[in-house]
Enzyme design. Structure first.
Site, PDB file in Angstrom:
ATOM      1  N   ASP A 111       0.819  -1.220   0.000  1.00  0.00           N
ATOM      2  CA  ASP A 111       0.000   0.000   0.000  1.00  0.00           C
ATOM      3  C   ASP A 111       0.856   1.275   0.000  1.00  0.00           C
ATOM      4  O   ASP A 111       0.654   2.167   0.837  1.00  0.00           O
ATOM      5  CB  ASP A 111      -0.948   0.027   1.213  1.00  0.00           C
ATOM      6  CG  ASP A 111      -1.716  -1.261   1.396  1.00  0.00           C
ATOM      7  OD1 ASP A 111      -2.158  -1.819   0.376  1.00  0.00           O
ATOM      8  OD2 ASP A 111      -1.865  -1.729   2.536  1.00  0.00           O
TER       9      ASP A 111
ATOM     10  N   GLU B 166     -11.488   1.045  -2.988  1.00  0.00           N
ATOM     11  CA  GLU B 166     -10.748   1.401  -1.776  1.00  0.00           C
ATOM     12  C   GLU B 166      -9.480   2.163  -2.174  1.00  0.00           C
ATOM     13  O   GLU B 166      -9.253   2.474  -3.338  1.00  0.00           O
ATOM     14  CB  GLU B 166     -10.386   0.130  -0.996  1.00  0.00           C
ATOM     15  CG  GLU B 166      -9.557  -0.850  -1.807  1.00  0.00           C
ATOM     16  CD  GLU B 166      -9.320  -2.172  -1.085  1.00  0.00           C
ATOM     17  OE1 GLU B 166      -9.479  -2.218   0.139  1.00  0.00           O
ATOM     18  OE2 GLU B 166      -8.967  -3.154  -1.767  1.00  0.00           O
TER      19      GLU B 166
END
Length: 562
Positions: free
Chosen positions: A14, A187
């Protein structure tokens, strides 16, 4: 120079990338591992150094009892108004209909800190990021969670204005700006303003082999005003199963001083057993989700495109204005425990290393036995990431257990239910022995196997230290022991490395977001505080590719079938 992906090998997922002056920073997720949020720095996008673990005190982060793969999800690093801003999420529930979480903000004038005490922002959804508009206003952009069983749980991307005078959100300004595509699971949002337009980058498809990154844009920040990119997605490996990099998606955009553009995303490098299909299963990602960088160009209509196609490339042209960055050739580590503070590469689970676990310095690490490796509250373990497919790990330990309930040694660990352990313990005859145990699959906390059982090798009388070694060879690994550090005895136990991968764990458990670790542990669940002394730890990377002659080298091919 060329960027060789992944730029941050081993569990570094991420990525939130920014540039401040001529230096690039990447912040990555750490989940239940402490300290939280790793920061790497580079001036060429090729060579990276770990410079800071931000959330390094319980004031900043306390995850005691957090579930495996809970904790710090998708931190967002930004720079504005002369300081760094870090938004991070602490997820307390991973299974079921609810995702109880808290989003926090901390700031610092220097990447090294000190970082301010965290401000609670909200709990609307995870993957929150902070957008600094050019008019001075700031907005929190986040995934939105919906627990209702008759709705999809990923309820679009919400934008909420942040008031810097009160350092609080203005909930009355919240609106959904993007609902995602039919792929769903939207997301990981990051918002940018480029040439007068707002660009929203978001991940979809779940962080597995269906993962992708999409882009939408708008002239305003009004509700549902964003239009999706044509000819998308921006980045995915769903339709490139043979590519060396897989799972690419969730990440962030950055520009160079010279006006070039790059995108940092998570990725994975799965492998298959020789007996398996190459596409089903697509593979086992034992190094976890890693960070890669792709070059970006803009088409005539103003949409960003990954150079070379949406599957990305292993080798990418570095920026023309790159400043050569000095960094180690690999991630090998030797620790003689001479410092009273743990090396920056070590992690503990959920809470910091304190006297309750033990201490380090003066040439030894002392671990005080607590709960088992299945414990999510009290555990004396320090560990570091696997960052190459082929490596050796070695240690030397002194331990005199009270009973079979006390254990100390070397572990390969994924989470509370998936791990293995070679350790000193005591048998029913009162002798100190060596055992290899593995916990994997089946039950909620895994099923445990003792490999030696009643035939465990007895440690000779008068032996002060035992040496343990793990030889990790991509698809499998095995343990060795020695009574003199020179003559090694094979356990004869070959363990499947796939058990320590996201892709294996997801079949049985809802959390599957980290990666394999190797480390040192002491257990004494009897409560008698048996202590173990570790003389050193050595992690030696051999490469990520085994040559025909048995030597090792770093990857040379863009295909994952090498």
């Amino acid at each position: 120079m060329q960027i060789q992906n992944p730029v941050l090998p081993g569990f570094n997922s991420d990525p939130s990338i920014i540039r401040v002056g001529d230096t690039y920073y990447i912040a990555t997720s750490t989940f239940e591992w402490f300290p939280g949020v790793r920061i790497h720095a580079s001036q060429d996008l090729v060579h990276w150094n770990l410079v800071k673990n931000v959330l390094d005190t319980t004031t900043l982060l306390d995850m005691k009892g957090n579930p495996s793969s809970g904790g710090i999800w998708a931190p967002d690093l930004s720079y504005a108004d002369g300081k760094f801003w870090l938004i991070f999420t602490d997820v307390k529930i991973t299974d079921g209909s609810f995702k109880d979480m808290k989003n926090y903000l901390t700031t610092a004038e220097s990447i090294e800190g000190p970082w301010s005490d965290p401000i609670l922002v909200n709990g609307v959804g995870f993957d929150a990021s902070l957008f600094h508009d050019d008019d001075g206003r700031k907005y929190l952009v986040q995934q939105t969670w919906d627990h209702r069983e008759y709705h999809h749980p990923f309820d679009g991307i919400t934008l909420t204005e942040f008031d810097t005078s009160t350092m609080k959100l203005k909930p009355e300004t919240a609106r959904t700006i993007w609902e995602g595509t039919e792929v769903k699971l939207v997301e990981g949002p990051h918002l940018y303003k480029i040439k007068g337009q707002y660009y929203l980058f978001a991940a979809e498809g779940g962080t597995i082999f269906t993962h992708q990154e999409v882009v939408a844009r708008s002239q305003s920040l009004d509700a549902l005003s964003f239009e999706r990119e044509p000819e998308g997605p921006f980045l995915t490996n769903f339709d490139t199963p043979n590519a060396y990099l897989q799972k690419q998606g969730h990440g962030a955009l950055v520009d160079t001083p010279g006006g070039e553009w790059y995108y940092a995303s998570l990725s994975a490098r799965p492998w298959n057993h020789p007996t398996e299909s190459a596409t089903d299963p697509r593979g086992w990602s034992t190094l976890g989700r890693e960070s890669s960088i792709q070059k970006v160009e803009w088409d005539e209509a103003g949409w960003p495109r990954v150079v070379g196609g949406h599957g990305g490339s292993t080798f990418v042209e570095a920026p023309k204005d790159a400043i050569l960055t000095d960094a180690p050739a690999d991630h090998s580590q030797h620790d003689d425990f001479t410092d009273e503070k743990l090396d920056i590469n070590w992690n503990t689970l959920r809470v910091p290393f304190t006297e309750k676990m033990g201490h380090t310095g003066a040439g030894k690490l002392v671990l005080r036995g607590q709960g088992s490796l299945a414990n999510t509250f009290d555990l004396s373990l320090i560990a570091r990431r696997w960052q190459a497919f082929y490596f050796d790990a070695e240690t030397k330990v002194k331990f005199d257990p009270y009973s079979y309930q006390a254990m100390a040694g070397l572990t390969n660990y994924y989470n509370h239910s998936h791990w293995s352990f070679i350790f000193i313990t005591k048998n029913d005859d009162g002798q100190n022995v060596i055992e290899v145990g593995e916990n994997k699959g089946g039950l909620r906390n895994g099923s445990y196997t003792s490999y030696f059982k009643d035939d465990a090798p007895v440690i000779p009388e008068g032996t002060e230290y035992v040496w343990f070694k793990s030889e990790n060879r991509k698809e499998s690994y095995t343990y060795y022991y020695s009574f003199d550090g020179q003559n090694w005895i094979a356990t004869g136990i070959t363990l499947d490395a796939a058990v320590l991968s996201d892709d294996y764990v997801v079949r049985e458990y809802g959390g599957f977001f980290t990666g394999a670790y190797v480390g040192l542990a002491a257990v004494d669940y009897s409560g008698y505080d048996s202590t173990a002394e570790f003389d050193f730890f050595d992690y030696k990377e051999l490469g990520d590719y085994q040559e025909a002659d048995g030597s090792y080298s770093w990857k040379k091919s863009e295909s994952r079938f090498y």
